[in-house]
Design a protein around this motif. Structure first.
Motif, PDB file in Angstrom:
ATOM      1  N   THR A 219       0.574  -1.213   0.125  1.00 27.58           N
ATOM      2  CA  THR A 219       0.125  -0.147  -0.020  1.00 27.58           C
ATOM      3  C   THR A 219       0.884   1.433   0.002  1.00 27.58           C
ATOM      4  O   THR A 219       0.386   2.427  -0.284  1.00 27.58           O
ATOM      5  CB  THR A 219      -1.138  -0.039   1.242  1.00 27.58           C
ATOM      6  N   SER A 220       2.248   1.133   0.342  1.00 30.97           N
ATOM      7  CA  SER A 220       3.148   2.356   0.448  1.00 30.97           C
ATOM      8  C   SER A 220       4.312   1.694  -0.271  1.00 30.97           C
ATOM      9  O   SER A 220       4.842   0.335   0.053  1.00 30.97           O
ATOM     10  CB  SER A 220       2.931   2.874   1.617  1.00 30.97           C
ATOM     11  N   VAL A 221       5.124   2.760  -0.480  1.00 27.53           N
ATOM     12  CA  VAL A 221       6.749   2.450  -0.932  1.00 27.53           C
ATOM     13  C   VAL A 221       7.434   3.550  -0.384  1.00 27.53           C
ATOM     14  O   VAL A 221       7.042   4.699  -0.469  1.00 27.53           O
ATOM     15  CB  VAL A 221       6.751   2.364  -2.396  1.00 27.53           C
TER      16      VAL A 221
ATOM     17  N   LEU B 151      11.637   9.252   0.984  1.00 25.24           N
ATOM     18  CA  LEU B 151      10.131   9.648   0.824  1.00 25.24           C
ATOM     19  C   LEU B 151       9.291   8.479   0.856  1.00 25.24           C
ATOM     20  O   LEU B 151       9.455   7.453   0.231  1.00 25.24           O
ATOM     21  CB  LEU B 151      10.302  10.205  -0.740  1.00 25.24           C
ATOM     22  N   THR B 152       8.290   8.705   1.702  1.00 24.47           N
ATOM     23  CA  THR B 152       7.118   7.759   1.827  1.00 24.47           C
ATOM     24  C   THR B 152       5.908   7.917   1.019  1.00 24.47           C
ATOM     25  O   THR B 152       5.408   9.047   0.849  1.00 24.47           O
ATOM     26  CB  THR B 152       6.711   7.551   3.173  1.00 24.47           C
TER      27      THR B 152
ATOM     28  N   ASP C 121      -2.385   7.028  -4.048  1.00 23.36           N
ATOM     29  CA  ASP C 121      -2.547   8.543  -4.409  1.00 23.36           C
ATOM     30  C   ASP C 121      -2.260   8.553  -5.865  1.00 23.36           C
ATOM     31  O   ASP C 121      -1.545   8.015  -6.499  1.00 23.36           O
ATOM     32  CB  ASP C 121      -1.407   9.293  -3.772  1.00 23.36           C
ATOM     33  N   PRO C 122      -3.165   9.774  -6.506  1.00 24.75           N
ATOM     34  CA  PRO C 122      -3.131   9.948  -7.950  1.00 24.75           C
ATOM     35  C   PRO C 122      -1.759  10.428  -8.242  1.00 24.75           C
ATOM     36  O   PRO C 122      -1.294  10.464  -9.348  1.00 24.75           O
ATOM     37  CB  PRO C 122      -4.237  10.827  -8.145  1.00 24.75           C
TER      38      PRO C 122
ATOM     39  N   SER D 281      11.560   0.200  -0.788  1.00 25.32           N
ATOM     40  CA  SER D 281      11.375  -0.757   0.403  1.00 25.32           C
ATOM     41  C   SER D 281       9.584  -0.784   0.540  1.00 25.32           C
ATOM     42  O   SER D 281       9.091   0.495   0.549  1.00 25.32           O
ATOM     43  CB  SER D 281      11.584  -0.485   1.790  1.00 25.32           C
ATOM     44  N   TYR D 282       8.722  -1.902   0.068  1.00 25.46           N
ATOM     45  CA  TYR D 282       7.411  -1.661  -0.004  1.00 25.46           C
ATOM     46  C   TYR D 282       6.805  -2.358   1.401  1.00 25.46           C
ATOM     47  O   TYR D 282       7.435  -3.091   2.201  1.00 25.46           O
ATOM     48  CB  TYR D 282       6.936  -2.907  -1.129  1.00 25.46           C
TER      49      TYR D 282
END
Length: 245
Positions: A152-154, A179-180, A185-186, A213-214
């Motif tokens: 859901t984030s990288v 940077l997360t 997010d579009p 990193s995921y």
């Protein structure tokens, strides 16, 4: 020249040498003498390799401690060989500065190629008084970062490392910024990252790396190493004050 004796041929004919030993006749190829490289050339290459090998070992131990994948012998050897090639070819150039070719030059994780995951251009915009300025433009996370289904984030990790090259009489240094990015997010806005360190002096040789990193919705790192790409993006000297790259 060979001669005929009562025991047969003795001597050389072309590339073949005939001789007698223990009452029997033998033939062997004529020994060929290879042209040796000059001692100066051998010593210079060996000296540069020694310098690069030491710097790569120091850098490798730092990377092993900070990167998420297992930094094993293969990664060490890739780093050492790549650094030797780049430094040997470029260290005497007067225009060898960071940021001239900002592409994934050396993949550090054998199981993941950063070029297959990150489609966002990263550029070193300028360097002034030993500071580096990296610019990342706005991008669409879904389209420009390949990600595993559970992510859901990288976290985009930008690492700047000074190489402790003993012939350069410089000390190693390490600086990192992150940077997360929420993948849903579009748009992720453009970012400017500024790096500085007391050892990041003009003309110091440094490398810039990017790693991904995921994380899952529960903020757990996805530890499958095929989803942990990392690569050196640029190598060169920290530009002198006011140089625009």
């Amino acid at each position: 020249m060979a001669r005929v004796t009562e025991k047969g041929l003795i001597g050389r004919i072309g590339p073949v040498v005939y001789y007698e030993m223990n009452g029997k006749q033998y033939a062997r190829a004529r020994p060929m003498h290879k042209k040796k490289r000059t001692r100066a050339a051998n010593n210079q290459a060996a000296s540069i390799f020694g310098v690069c090998s030491g710097a790569a070992s120091t850098a490798g131990h730092t990377l092993r401690a900070v990167l998420d994948f297992s930094f094993k012998l293969k990664s060490f050897n890739m780093l050492r060989g790549w650094l030797f090639k780049e430094y040997r070819l470029n260290h005497e150039r007067t225009d060898w500065y960071l940021g001239q070719d900002f592409t994934p030059a050396c993949q550090l994780n054998p199981q993941a190629d950063l070029r297959d995951y990150l489609f966002v251009p990263v550029a070193i915009k300028s360097s002034e008084k030993g500071k580096l300025h990296l610019h990342i433009p706005a991008f669409n996370p879904v389209r420009q970062i390949l990600h595993p289904a559970l992510a859901t984030s990288v976290v985009i990790r930008v690492l700047v490392m000074g190489l402790g090259l003993r012939n350069e009489k410089q000390e190693p240094f390490f600086v990192e910024q992150k940077l997360t990015v929420n993948i849903s997010d579009p748009t992720f806005p453009c970012s400017d990252l500024h790096f500085e360190h007391e050892q990041m002096k003009p003309n110091a040789v440094a490398i810039v790396m990017v790693a991904l990193s995921y994380y899952t919705n529960n903020k757990e790192l996805i530890r499958d190493e095929k989803y942990l790409p990392a690569a050196i993006m640029s190598i060169g000297r920290v530009a002198v004050s006011g140089s625009e790259k």
